[in-house]
Design a protein around this motif. Structure first.
Motif, PDB file in Angstrom:
ATOM      1  N   UNK A 284       0.846  -1.198   0.000  1.00 30.39           N
ATOM      2  CA  UNK A 284       0.000   0.000   0.000  1.00 30.39           C
ATOM      3  C   UNK A 284       0.878   1.244   0.000  1.00 30.39           C
ATOM      4  N   UNK A 285       0.291   2.371  -0.447  1.00 25.61           N
ATOM      5  CA  UNK A 285       1.021   3.630  -0.495  1.00 25.61           C
ATOM      6  C   UNK A 285       0.029   4.799  -0.489  1.00 25.61           C
ATOM      7  N   UNK A 286       0.556   5.977  -0.169  1.00 31.45           N
ATOM      8  CA  UNK A 286      -0.272   7.177  -0.139  1.00 31.45           C
ATOM      9  C   UNK A 286      -0.616   7.578   1.283  1.00 31.45           C
ATOM     10  N   UNK A 287      -1.853   8.039   1.481  1.00 34.63           N
ATOM     11  CA  UNK A 287      -2.296   8.524   2.786  1.00 34.63           C
ATOM     12  C   UNK A 287      -2.342   7.379   3.793  1.00 34.63           C
ATOM     13  N   UNK A 288      -1.723   7.607   4.953  1.00 34.30           N
ATOM     14  CA  UNK A 288      -1.704   6.597   6.016  1.00 34.30           C
ATOM     15  C   UNK A 288      -2.085   7.215   7.356  1.00 34.30           C
ATOM     16  N   UNK A 289      -2.920   8.263   7.302  1.00 35.74           N
ATOM     17  CA  UNK A 289      -3.273   8.972   8.522  1.00 35.74           C
ATOM     18  C   UNK A 289      -4.003   8.140   9.547  1.00 35.74           C
ATOM     19  N   UNK A 290      -4.631   7.031   9.116  1.00 37.53           N
ATOM     20  CA  UNK A 290      -5.356   6.147  10.036  1.00 37.53           C
ATOM     21  C   UNK A 290      -4.848   4.716   9.953  1.00 37.53           C
ATOM     22  N   UNK A 291      -3.655   4.530   9.426  1.00 40.09           N
ATOM     23  CA  UNK A 291      -3.103   3.180   9.334  1.00 40.09           C
ATOM     24  C   UNK A 291      -3.640   2.368   8.183  1.00 40.09           C
ATOM     25  N   UNK A 294      -1.363   0.018   6.543  1.00 41.23           N
ATOM     26  CA  UNK A 294      -0.894  -1.125   7.299  1.00 41.23           C
ATOM     27  C   UNK A 294       0.376  -0.910   8.095  1.00 41.23           C
ATOM     28  N   UNK A 295       0.786   0.337   8.274  1.00 38.55           N
ATOM     29  CA  UNK A 295       1.949   0.655   9.110  1.00 38.55           C
ATOM     30  C   UNK A 295       1.544   1.784  10.062  1.00 38.55           C
ATOM     31  N   UNK A 296       2.164   1.860  11.252  1.00 42.27           N
ATOM     32  CA  UNK A 296       1.751   2.879  12.218  1.00 42.27           C
ATOM     33  C   UNK A 296       2.119   4.298  11.828  1.00 42.27           C
ATOM     34  N   UNK A 297       3.168   4.488  11.054  1.00 40.37           N
ATOM     35  CA  UNK A 297       3.612   5.816  10.624  1.00 40.37           C
ATOM     36  C   UNK A 297       4.564   5.627   9.444  1.00 40.37           C
ATOM     37  N   UNK A 306       2.416  -4.676   3.505  1.00 38.78           N
ATOM     38  CA  UNK A 306       1.549  -4.837   4.670  1.00 38.78           C
ATOM     39  C   UNK A 306       1.917  -6.147   5.357  1.00 38.78           C
ATOM     40  N   UNK A 307       2.260  -6.059   6.641  1.00 35.87           N
ATOM     41  CA  UNK A 307       2.611  -7.248   7.404  1.00 35.87           C
ATOM     42  C   UNK A 307       1.374  -7.809   8.107  1.00 35.87           C
ATOM     43  N   UNK A 308       1.457  -9.073   8.489  1.00 32.01           N
ATOM     44  CA  UNK A 308       0.391  -9.677   9.279  1.00 32.01           C
ATOM     45  C   UNK A 308      -0.725 -10.302   8.484  1.00 32.01           C
ATOM     46  N   UNK A 344     -15.691  -3.643  11.002  1.00 32.07           N
ATOM     47  CA  UNK A 344     -16.566  -4.785  11.219  1.00 32.07           C
ATOM     48  C   UNK A 344     -16.088  -5.780  12.250  1.00 32.07           C
ATOM     49  N   UNK A 345     -15.177  -5.347  13.154  1.00 35.52           N
ATOM     50  CA  UNK A 345     -14.643  -6.283  14.151  1.00 35.52           C
ATOM     51  C   UNK A 345     -15.366  -6.195  15.487  1.00 35.52           C
ATOM     52  N   UNK A 346     -16.461  -5.430  15.547  1.00 37.09           N
ATOM     53  CA  UNK A 346     -17.236  -5.312  16.771  1.00 37.09           C
ATOM     54  C   UNK A 346     -16.819  -4.169  17.668  1.00 37.09           C
ATOM     55  N   UNK A 347     -15.812  -3.373  17.257  1.00 35.06           N
ATOM     56  CA  UNK A 347     -15.339  -2.246  18.047  1.00 35.06           C
ATOM     57  C   UNK A 347     -15.323  -0.983  17.182  1.00 35.06           C
ATOM     58  N   UNK A 348     -14.925   0.121  17.815  1.00 36.00           N
ATOM     59  CA  UNK A 348     -14.656   1.366  17.100  1.00 36.00           C
ATOM     60  C   UNK A 348     -13.180   1.738  17.212  1.00 36.00           C
ATOM     61  N   UNK A 349     -12.344   0.755  17.425  1.00 31.26           N
ATOM     62  CA  UNK A 349     -10.916   0.976  17.631  1.00 31.26           C
ATOM     63  C   UNK A 349     -10.184   0.797  16.306  1.00 31.26           C
ATOM     64  N   UNK A 350      -9.452   1.826  15.889  1.00 26.97           N
ATOM     65  CA  UNK A 350      -8.677   1.734  14.665  1.00 26.97           C
ATOM     66  C   UNK A 350      -7.584   0.678  14.773  1.00 26.97           C
ATOM     67  N   UNK A 351      -7.254   0.091  13.637  1.00 24.60           N
ATOM     68  CA  UNK A 351      -6.276  -1.006  13.617  1.00 24.60           C
ATOM     69  C   UNK A 351      -5.237  -0.761  12.528  1.00 24.60           C
ATOM     70  N   UNK A 352      -3.976  -0.927  12.892  1.00 27.78           N
ATOM     71  CA  UNK A 352      -2.916  -0.933  11.895  1.00 27.78           C
ATOM     72  C   UNK A 352      -2.720  -2.358  11.374  1.00 27.78           C
ATOM     73  N   UNK A 353      -2.811  -3.332  12.254  1.00 23.89           N
ATOM     74  CA  UNK A 353      -2.687  -4.732  11.858  1.00 23.89           C
ATOM     75  C   UNK A 353      -4.036  -5.259  11.355  1.00 23.89           C
ATOM     76  N   UNK A 354      -4.045  -6.117  10.350  1.00 20.90           N
ATOM     77  CA  UNK A 354      -5.300  -6.692   9.852  1.00 20.90           C
ATOM     78  C   UNK A 354      -6.087  -7.393  10.957  1.00 20.90           C
TER      79      UNK A 354
END
Length: 411
Positions: A284-291, A294-297, A306-308, A344-354
């Protein structure tokens, strides 16, 4: 069809524009620019709440009514079924459901009338366009920038797309205020805000068609990428966040090779980021403001692996600021922004890892699309599932309640 002919991959159209008053963005922003809405802020106690259980699958639709694919716009979604019929739900802003603009919207699917049976479908910001068996184009919704070639620059009712001498179409992709079509003669033509009704093939710097042997075309909100017959990715369009793989800057008008990624098997383009599948790897490439890459920064990333992810990724889909992968087993993994539950994982928590989307056991997903802060999927029984933001009824379950796990669309 000749293998060197273009088969349009409709990721999208994974468009991402925030929803209603909660996002702070007027849904008419296709005519106002590319402002990005603020994400929803998860409640601090969200991590401690029990996860909602997966929704139970309803009976499959009857033959002929089973969904083949789903597409998403900014606040609406549409399905294409086995008979060629189209049903849409969500916001009717600018007539995106095929209804008179006086109708606010529908939280359940409604039939789009006045069109022939279709074989392909693409969703733009507030317009939808499809292809029938004869290669004719049919569309409805916003044509404020000429994206449907409608004689009146405004909402267009369902009908044939006309205005140019068009050969039969083979595939279609739609952006925020534009449409790109690949025709059976190998040409790609784009029209709308950024193309000024441009006709003819994409011409490269040497005066030759740059995509004459393309085998895939994917569209984001304002940028596009194609893959030539050798698997080489070529990208053009908006590049404010580095979404075409070049250093962030102004719009690029001609297809350019993607640095660092010599070959891809599939592309998925979101609002301001892009992803590609290369064998068992995802980049992946481009905007990563929310992960979403697939990387934290950092916030802007060059092509990055993308790992994981497992080695059996079948298809990628990109949304506003989230990305999803369908595995060969029919499971779905997503990462990125999650303020509305769009992972769709049942939370509202952002995720960097799949993280896995919480479908009921036995549900096998075969196709997806992502809108602003919501996503929808088609399973192998022809059912449609949606999750995330539902302020405009874009989940199609008859409510306007956000859903943190997939719920079946009321077919």
């Amino acid at each position: 069809m000749d293998a060197r002919r273009l088969v349009v991959a409709l990721s999208l159209l994974s468009l991402g524009i925030g929803c209603g008053a909660r996002s702070g963005l007027d849904p008419g922003a296709e005519d106002e620019g590319r402002e990005r809405p603020d994400a929803a802020v998860p409640d601090a106690s969200d991590a401690d709440r029990p996860l909602p259980p997966p929704a139970e699958p309803p009976p499959p639709p009857p033959p002929g009514r089973r969904a083949l694919r789903v597409v998403a716009g900014v606040h609406h979604a549409c399905l294409l079924d086995e008979s060629g019929g189209v049903r849409c739900w969500g916001s009717n802003r600018r007539g995106s459901l095929g209804l008179d603009e006086a109708v606010r919207g529908r939280p359940r699917p409604i039939e789009v009338e006045g069109i022939a049976p279709l074989v392909a479908l693409a969703g733009g910001h507030s317009h939808t366009i499809g292809i029938d068996a004869e290669g004719r184009l049919w569309g409805w919704g916003s044509s404020a920038n000429g994206q449907l070639l409608h004689p009146v620059r405004g909402p267009a009712p369902p009908g044939l797309v006309s205005g140019l001498e068009l050969p039969p179409a083979a595939g279609v992709a739609a952006g925020d205020a534009e449409t790109c079509v690949r025709f059976v003669d190998g040409e790609i033509r784009c029209w709308g805000r950024r193309y000024s009704l441009r006709a003819g093939p994409m011409i490269g710097p040497e005066g030759r068609p740059m995509l004459d042997d393309a085998v895939e075309l994917a569209g984001g909100l304002g940028h596009y990428c194609g893959v030539d017959g050798d698997g080489r990715p070529l990208c053009w369009g908006q590049n404010e966040r580095g979404e075409i793989g070049l250093p962030a800057g102004s719009r690029v008008h001609e297809p350019r090779p993607l640095p660092g990624v010599p070959r891809v098997d599939q592309l998925a383009l979101g609002f301001a980021h892009s992803c590609a599948r290369l064998g068992a790897e995802v980049w992946c490439w481009g905007d990563n403001g929310h992960g979403e890459c697939g990387v934290p920064e950092p916030d802007l990333v060059p092509p990055t692996r993308v790992e994981g992810l497992p080695s059996n990724v079948a298809t990628l889909f990109a949304g506003w600021s989230a990305t999803c992968a369908i595995l060969e087993t029919g499971r779905v993994l997503c990462w990125g922004e999650n303020g509305y539950g769009q992972l769709g994982d049942g939370t509202r928590i952002g995720r960097v890892a799949p993280t896995e989307v919480r479908f009921a056991p036995g549900v096998r997903v075969v196709q997806m699309a992502a809108g602003a802060n919501f996503a929808c999927a088609v399973d192998d029984e022809g059912r449609v599932w949606c999750w995330g933001d539902n302020a405009r009824g874009q989940l199609g379950d008859g409510t306007e309640e956000d859903r943190l796990v997939p719920v079946p669309v009321a077919l």
